[in-house]
Design a protein around this motif. Structure first.
Motif, PDB file in Angstrom:
ATOM      1  N   ALA A 156       0.836  -1.208   0.000  1.00 51.14           N
ATOM      2  CA  ALA A 156       0.000   0.000   0.000  1.00 51.14           C
ATOM      3  C   ALA A 156       0.874   1.263   0.000  1.00 51.14           C
ATOM      4  O   ALA A 156       0.632   2.203  -0.772  1.00 51.14           O
ATOM      5  N   TYR A 157       1.904   1.267   0.852  1.00 53.03           N
ATOM      6  CA  TYR A 157       2.768   2.452   0.920  1.00 53.03           C
ATOM      7  C   TYR A 157       3.589   2.594  -0.368  1.00 53.03           C
ATOM      8  O   TYR A 157       3.864   3.703  -0.827  1.00 53.03           O
ATOM      9  N   VAL A 171       2.568   1.666  -3.367  1.00 50.34           N
ATOM     10  CA  VAL A 171       1.631   2.186  -4.381  1.00 50.34           C
ATOM     11  C   VAL A 171       1.581   3.714  -4.299  1.00 50.34           C
ATOM     12  O   VAL A 171       1.646   4.421  -5.313  1.00 50.34           O
ATOM     13  N   PHE A 172       1.504   4.215  -3.083  1.00 52.46           N
ATOM     14  CA  PHE A 172       1.450   5.661  -2.847  1.00 52.46           C
ATOM     15  C   PHE A 172       2.725   6.335  -3.365  1.00 52.46           C
ATOM     16  O   PHE A 172       2.665   7.334  -4.091  1.00 52.46           O
ATOM     17  N   LEU A 183       2.886   6.181  -7.248  1.00 49.67           N
ATOM     18  CA  LEU A 183       1.968   7.164  -7.846  1.00 49.67           C
ATOM     19  C   LEU A 183       2.563   8.569  -7.778  1.00 49.67           C
ATOM     20  O   LEU A 183       2.509   9.336  -8.738  1.00 49.67           O
ATOM     21  N   LEU A 184       3.131   8.873  -6.613  1.00 49.09           N
ATOM     22  CA  LEU A 184       3.736  10.196  -6.403  1.00 49.09           C
ATOM     23  C   LEU A 184       4.910  10.402  -7.362  1.00 49.09           C
ATOM     24  O   LEU A 184       5.048  11.465  -7.987  1.00 49.09           O
ATOM     25  N   TYR A 228       3.697  10.918 -10.954  1.00 53.64           N
ATOM     26  CA  TYR A 228       3.190  12.282 -11.097  1.00 53.64           C
ATOM     27  C   TYR A 228       4.360  13.270 -11.226  1.00 53.64           C
ATOM     28  O   TYR A 228       4.365  14.134 -12.119  1.00 53.64           O
ATOM     29  N   LEU A 229       5.350  13.109 -10.347  1.00 56.78           N
ATOM     30  CA  LEU A 229       6.492  14.030 -10.378  1.00 56.78           C
ATOM     31  C   LEU A 229       7.293  13.887 -11.673  1.00 56.78           C
ATOM     32  O   LEU A 229       7.792  14.869 -12.211  1.00 56.78           O
ATOM     33  N   MET A 287       5.387  15.722 -14.356  1.00 48.30           N
ATOM     34  CA  MET A 287       5.554  17.172 -14.179  1.00 48.30           C
ATOM     35  C   MET A 287       6.967  17.616 -14.568  1.00 48.30           C
ATOM     36  O   MET A 287       7.157  18.688 -15.154  1.00 48.30           O
TER      37      MET A 287
END
Lengths: 238, 62
Positions: free
Chosen positions: B17-18, B20-21, B24-25, B28-29, B32
């Motif tokens: 779970a951690y 995955v977080f 995802l982060l 995204y970065l 960007m």
């Protein structure tokens, strides 16, 4: 009062999240679920922040419709974008928690899960709706109306879920006995860190969009022709 | 309804779970960062043109 800089926000986010997860893993006691309950400190703050972000987008859209200022539309767009990303994380971490705890990845009879999925899918339609309209002004106006309507649906949906009978998904702040003190403190620090992360990423993306818009203005001032048209990338953005 | 699962199993789900977080982060970065790199390239291109023969629109018309 001046808003904190992006660097300050990023620093605060890292410190708060590190403190929150540190407290969650090394200080907060285990509950009856055992170690798997540690997902709670990630999953629930992400869900709360995503839903609040959707409602914040509705407020920003109201400001856009009232003033006609495109900056509010940009803020609303980025808020929804960030909340959809957080929502994706909520669904994925929730599925992992469900598999570990209940032995299934998803439970269709559970109102909390299904209602969140409905909200998520509702906001997933925001993008096709927005980009289906070519006229920028009309696009912004319609997107704002959507954000307000969907934003009003979020608290209604939340209340409906609270009234429904839970099957297996626990209520986080159920009346009559909530989280024990140590767990609550760790949870609140994680919630603050997640909220700061949301704000930081929204500010970061807004900064990038502003830079892109400024670049477009410079390009138009330098060359009236299409010779300086951007080599690639989409032009649609609030 | 809430059986205590083996710690090793629980650890893998919590780690998952951690992870995955974090993934995802990072995705995204990375997206960007790619966008910012494009902006930077475009800015460099415009700076080169501005330093050269190019004149601002108003000046060119007068």
């Amino acid at each position: 009062m001046r808003a904190p800089s992006l660097r300050t926000l990023a620093f605060l986010t890292v410190v708060t999240l590190a403190a929150g997860y540190g407290l969650a893993f090394f200080w907060a006691p285990l509950d009856t679920e055992g170690f798997i309950q540690k997902i709670f400190y990630l999953h629930v703050p992400l869900a709360i922040v995503a839903l609040v972000g959707f409602m914040a987008a509705a407020v920003l859209s109201i400001l856009h419709l009232r003033s006609g200022d495109p900056k509010w539309d940009a803020r609303s767009y980025v808020s929804i974008h960030m909340s959809v990303i957080f929502g994706t994380a909520v669904l994925l971490t929730g599925a992992l928690w469900a598999k570990g705890q209940w032995g299934v990845w998803w439970e269709w009879d559970e109102p909390t899960l299904v209602s969140f999925l409905i909200v998520f899918l509702l906001y997933a339609t925001y993008y096709p709706l927005r980009y289906a309209i070519e006229d920028r002004e009309r696009q912004a106006r319609y997107a704002s109306v959507f954000a307000i309507t969907a934003g009003a649906f979020v608290p209604l949906n939340f209340m409906a879920v609270r009234l429904a009978e839970p099957l297996i998904h626990p209520r986080t702040f159920a009346s009559g006995g909530g989280l024990p003190g140590d767990m609550l403190i760790a949870f609140l620090v994680c919630l603050a860190g997640t909220a700061l992360l949301w704000v930081t990423l929204v500010r970061f993306e807004l900064g990038a969009k502003a830079a892109k818009a400024d670049l477009g203005k410079i390009r138009r001032a330098l060359a009236p022709s299409d010779s300086l048209a951007p080599s690639r990338g989409r032009s649609i953005a609030p | 309804m809430t059986p205590l699962i083996a710690l090793a199993d629980a650890e893998s789900y919590v780690a998952g779970a951690y992870m995955v977080f974090v993934v995802l982060l990072l995705v995204y970065l990375a997206i960007m960062a790619a966008k910012l790199q494009r902006i930077q390239q475009e800015l460099r291109r415009l700076a080169i043109l501005a330093e050269g023969d190019w004149k601002p629109k108003a000046e060119a018309e007068s």
